[in-house]
Design an enzyme around this catalytic site. Structure first.
Site, PDB file in Angstrom:
ATOM      1  N   LYS A  54      12.568  17.173  -4.426  1.00 56.63           N
ATOM      2  CA  LYS A  54      11.651  18.178  -3.866  1.00 56.63           C
ATOM      3  C   LYS A  54      12.369  18.989  -2.793  1.00 56.63           C
ATOM      4  O   LYS A  54      12.246  20.217  -2.740  1.00 56.63           O
ATOM      5  CB  LYS A  54      10.399  17.487  -3.307  1.00 56.63           C
ATOM      6  CG  LYS A  54       9.472  17.005  -4.406  1.00 56.63           C
ATOM      7  CD  LYS A  54       8.351  16.103  -3.907  1.00 56.63           C
ATOM      8  CE  LYS A  54       7.575  15.575  -5.121  1.00 56.63           C
ATOM      9  NZ  LYS A  54       6.577  14.570  -4.791  1.00 56.63           N
ATOM     10  N   GLN A  98       4.396  11.353   0.118  1.00 50.95           N
ATOM     11  CA  GLN A  98       4.850  10.773  -1.147  1.00 50.95           C
ATOM     12  C   GLN A  98       4.166   9.426  -1.370  1.00 50.95           C
ATOM     13  O   GLN A  98       4.233   8.546  -0.516  1.00 50.95           O
ATOM     14  CB  GLN A  98       6.380  10.601  -1.094  1.00 50.95           C
ATOM     15  CG  GLN A  98       6.991  10.112  -2.381  1.00 50.95           C
ATOM     16  CD  GLN A  98       6.897  11.136  -3.510  1.00 50.95           C
ATOM     17  OE1 GLN A  98       7.132  12.321  -3.314  1.00 50.95           O
ATOM     18  NE2 GLN A  98       6.548  10.667  -4.700  1.00 50.95           N
ATOM     19  N   ASP A 121      -0.624  19.103  -2.962  1.00 49.70           N
ATOM     20  CA  ASP A 121      -0.763  18.193  -4.100  1.00 49.70           C
ATOM     21  C   ASP A 121      -2.147  18.340  -4.738  1.00 49.70           C
ATOM     22  O   ASP A 121      -2.401  17.783  -5.807  1.00 49.70           O
ATOM     23  CB  ASP A 121      -0.588  16.743  -3.636  1.00 49.70           C
ATOM     24  CG  ASP A 121       0.765  16.173  -4.041  1.00 49.70           C
ATOM     25  OD1 ASP A 121       1.433  16.794  -4.894  1.00 49.70           O
ATOM     26  OD2 ASP A 121       1.144  15.115  -3.520  1.00 49.70           O
TER      27      ASP A 121
END
Ligand code: NAP
Length: 299
Positions: A54, A98, A121
């Site tokens: 990422k 994460q 997200d």
């Protein structure tokens, strides 16, 4: 019929190029650099690989990348204090933590702490609710990526039968909502669905997100259907001792003889996820500054 194999890797590259172009224009015209903050708790090796990927792709498209690594025993209070700082930081337009996080932390509470306008997200109940209400929010990255692949292939999905196998908050439910927005007739199947084969057979668009390798057989696929395989199962490689390979939920070799188009695993849906994370960060940045949203990168 031999299906067109949808090249998710190339498509993700084109998404990143679009994002990079828009980022460059934002910098030139407004002096704004979109910023993505990624929070990693602990030292899970797979998570470290994802976070590194990422970071690399964020920097490559010209965005600012802020990495925050916290020890595995970080308290909820300290993690929340960091999220609060990121929520308040105008240089940060997107925040993601994460997952998985260590057991003493509650993933739902972590997501809920993130400002929904920075929840790139798309996992918060606010963003799930906005999607379900047909209002603008941030959409979970993998379903957004699947929608982009579908929109590229099918000009008008109106009236099509779409079947999504899997009903997770992360994927199945938002995917179904997106297909509904496209005016598909949507069925969500799951582990309690009766006669899954018959349900799948009526799908013009079949999306499988279960995590059971090869579960969807060629006979379950309607001739000419578009098949999107989200599942990922890592298994020992049959020919390379000590190596592993990734398998999707669909029997690819069989289904490609029946389907009109199909995504492979790997190289199909997978590469779209980070590309859509970058697209969401750009969208969040544009919204934060009251600027027009990038075309084709959002819903
Ligand atoms: P999940 O939360 O475990 O959900 C799996 C779903 O599959 C559940 O709704 C479950 O039904 C359903 N299911 C399980 N067994 C079934 C069966 N025999 N028949 C029909 N449905 C069945 O998983 P997820 O997070 O949605 O992810 C699904 C898969 O997609 C995984 O392989 C994951 O690795 C992959 N994935 C890939 C990406 C990517 O490419 N970037 C992103 C996200 C997910 P119940 O609800 O009834 O239990």
């Amino acid at each position: 019929m031999t299906a067109t194999v949808i090249d998710g890797k190339a498509f993700a590259e084109s998404v990143r190029e679009k994002v990079a172009g828009h980022v460059a224009r934002l910098k030139d015209a407004h002096g704004i650099t979109p910023g993505l903050a990624v929070v990693l708790v602990g030292e899970d090796p797979a998570s470290e690989v994802y976070v590194a990927a990422k970071h690399k792709q964020t920097v490559e498209v010209g965005m600012a990348s802020f990495e925050h690594k916290l020890p595995a025993d970080v308290s909820e209070a300290d993690l929340f204090a960091l999220i609060d700082r990121l929520n308040a930081d105008p240089a940060v337009h997107g925040i993601l933590c994460q997952f998985p996080v260590p057991d003493h932390l509650d993933e739902r509470a972590v997501v809920a702490r993130i400002d929904p306008a920075k929840d790139v997200d798309g996992l918060s109940v606010v963003n799930a609710g906005l999607l379900a209400s047909g209002e603008k929010g941030l959409v979970s990255c993998t379903p957004l990526g699947c929608l982009m692949l579908l929109r590229d292939r099918i000009a008008d999905m109106s009236g099509m039968e779409a079947v999504v196998v899997g009903r997770s908050n992360l994927f199945g439910k938002p995917m179904a909502q997106l297909l509904l927005q496209q005016n598909c007739t949507v069925t969500i199947a799951h582990s309690r669905t009766r006669d899954l084969a018959a349900v799948c057979q009526r799908a013009d668009i079949l999306v499988a997100a279960v995590g059971r390798a090869g579960m969807v057989k060629a006979e379950w696929v309607k001739p000419g259907a578009t098949v999107i395989d989200v599942g990922i199962t890592r298994v020992p490689h049959p020919d390379k001792p000590g190596k592993t390979q990734l398998l999707g939920d669909v029997d690819f070799a069989g289904a490609r003889e029946v389907a009109g188009a199909i995504t492979p695993v790997p190289g199909g849906v997978g590469p779209m996820t980070i590309a859509c994370l970058l697209a969401n960060t750009l969208t969040a940045c544009c919204r934060a500054h009251g600027l027009p949203e990038p075309e084709g990168l959002t819903v």
